[in-house]
Design a protein around this motif. Structure first.
Motif, PDB file in Angstrom:
ATOM      1  N   GLN A  16       0.840  -1.203   0.000  1.00  6.90           N
ATOM      2  CA  GLN A  16       0.000   0.000   0.000  1.00  6.90           C
ATOM      3  C   GLN A  16       0.872   1.249   0.000  1.00  6.90           C
ATOM      4  O   GLN A  16       0.605   2.204  -0.729  1.00  6.90           O
ATOM      5  N   ASP A  19       2.489   1.688  -3.418  1.00  4.55           N
ATOM      6  CA  ASP A  19       1.492   2.200  -4.369  1.00  4.55           C
ATOM      7  C   ASP A  19       1.315   3.701  -4.187  1.00  4.55           C
ATOM      8  O   ASP A  19       1.283   4.459  -5.171  1.00  4.55           O
ATOM      9  N   ALA A  20       1.193   4.144  -2.948  1.00  4.65           N
ATOM     10  CA  ALA A  20       1.020   5.574  -2.673  1.00  4.65           C
ATOM     11  C   ALA A  20       2.261   6.359  -3.088  1.00  4.65           C
ATOM     12  O   ALA A  20       2.153   7.461  -3.643  1.00  4.65           O
ATOM     13  N   LEU A  22       4.402   5.563  -5.489  1.00  4.47           N
ATOM     14  CA  LEU A  22       4.429   5.645  -6.956  1.00  4.47           C
ATOM     15  C   LEU A  22       3.476   6.716  -7.459  1.00  4.47           C
ATOM     16  O   LEU A  22       3.794   7.456  -8.395  1.00  4.47           O
ATOM     17  N   THR A  23       2.325   6.815  -6.845  1.00 11.19           N
ATOM     18  CA  THR A  23       1.372   7.858  -7.225  1.00 11.19           C
ATOM     19  C   THR A  23       1.956   9.242  -6.970  1.00 11.19           C
ATOM     20  O   THR A  23       1.838  10.140  -7.812  1.00 11.19           O
ATOM     21  N   LEU A  24       2.607   9.412  -5.825  1.00 17.02           N
ATOM     22  CA  LEU A  24       3.238  10.698  -5.517  1.00 17.02           C
ATOM     23  C   LEU A  24       4.318  11.045  -6.539  1.00 17.02           C
ATOM     24  O   LEU A  24       4.394  12.188  -7.010  1.00 17.02           O
ATOM     25  N   ARG A  26       4.572   9.906  -9.622  1.00 14.20           N
ATOM     26  CA  ARG A  26       3.908  10.148 -10.905  1.00 14.20           C
ATOM     27  C   ARG A  26       3.310  11.554 -10.959  1.00 14.20           C
ATOM     28  O   ARG A  26       3.403  12.248 -11.962  1.00 14.20           O
ATOM     29  N   ASP A  27       2.706  11.981  -9.847  1.00 10.95           N
ATOM     30  CA  ASP A  27       2.019  13.277  -9.812  1.00 10.95           C
ATOM     31  C   ASP A  27       2.939  14.456  -9.561  1.00 10.95           C
ATOM     32  O   ASP A  27       2.719  15.544 -10.096  1.00 10.95           O
ATOM     33  N   ALA A  41       0.036  10.975   2.524  1.00 12.07           N
ATOM     34  CA  ALA A  41      -0.705  10.486   1.351  1.00 12.07           C
ATOM     35  C   ALA A  41      -1.338   9.126   1.603  1.00 12.07           C
ATOM     36  O   ALA A  41      -2.422   8.839   1.105  1.00 12.07           O
ATOM     37  N   GLU A 106       8.011   6.727 -13.772  1.00 10.94           N
ATOM     38  CA  GLU A 106       8.568   6.866 -12.429  1.00 10.94           C
ATOM     39  C   GLU A 106       9.962   6.239 -12.333  1.00 10.94           C
ATOM     40  O   GLU A 106      10.782   6.662 -11.522  1.00 10.94           O
TER      41      GLU A 106
END
Length: 193
Positions: A16, A19-20, A22-24, A26-27, A41, A106
């Motif tokens: 988890q 995943d968070a 990677l999102t950070l 990416r964004d 996050a 990423e």
């Protein structure tokens, strides 16, 4: 009726958190990733994040390993369905490489954030060697090169793949052109049997 949140196992929590993270990345890019921003996050306390990764480089290394595992899994899966020929294998390796380069931007951000880290350099070397072995093993049945020559050929092809991927990510080449170029480079000195 209120439900109490279930506590995640350590491995599920780590997934988890990755995943968070990677999102950070990416964004916001890798510069925006820290253990406190990840805790926020992911909606967990800071000690949980520190317990999993220890330091920011530890987090970045875990992300890098995860992305490499995904890249290798995509390539392995693609190879299992490849046309059994040198050209078929070379094309599948090329397509899988560039799919990962474009689907996982990423990877470059995390790699750049870890530049100069001695542990990262060792990990990159091991991952590069492992990917080279994956390529050489897939191509060996279709080549008359010695094992050492084929491995060196794959090292060169991967270097070219990195350069082509940079062009692709800068939108100076299309995916089809990148795949065709790398396939040609792989086939160029393969000395097929």
């Amino acid at each position: 009726m209120t439900t109490t949140p279930t506590r995640l196992s350590k491995s599920a929590r780590r997934e988890q958190l990755l995943d968070a993270a990677l999102t950070l990345v990416r964004d916001s890019g890798a510069d925006g990733l820290s253990l406190p921003t990840l805790a926020e996050a992911a909606g967990v306390s800071r000690p949980i994040v520190y317990d999993h990764f220890g330091t920011r480089p530890g987090l970045l290394l875990a992300l890098y390993r995860r992305l490499d595992e995904r890249h290798r899994a995509v390539t392995t899966q693609a190879l299992s369905t490849a046309e059994p020929s040198a050209a078929g294998i070379a094309r599948v390796i090329s397509a899988a490489y560039f799919a990962c380069a474009t689907d996982m931007p990423e990877f470059n951000a995390v790699s750049a954030a870890l530049k100069g880290d001695p542990e990262m350099e060792a990990i990159q070397h091991d991952m590069y060697a492992s990917y080279t072995d994956l390529m050489a093993t897939a191509l060996a049945p279709y080549s008359s090169l010695t094992a050492d020559a084929l491995r060196l050929h794959c090292v060169g092809a991967l270097g070219a793949a990195e350069a082509i991927a940079a062009e692709l990510n800068r939108e100076r080449a299309s995916t089809d052109d990148a795949i065709t170029a790398l396939t040609g480079l792989i086939m160029g000195r393969l000395d097929t049997a």
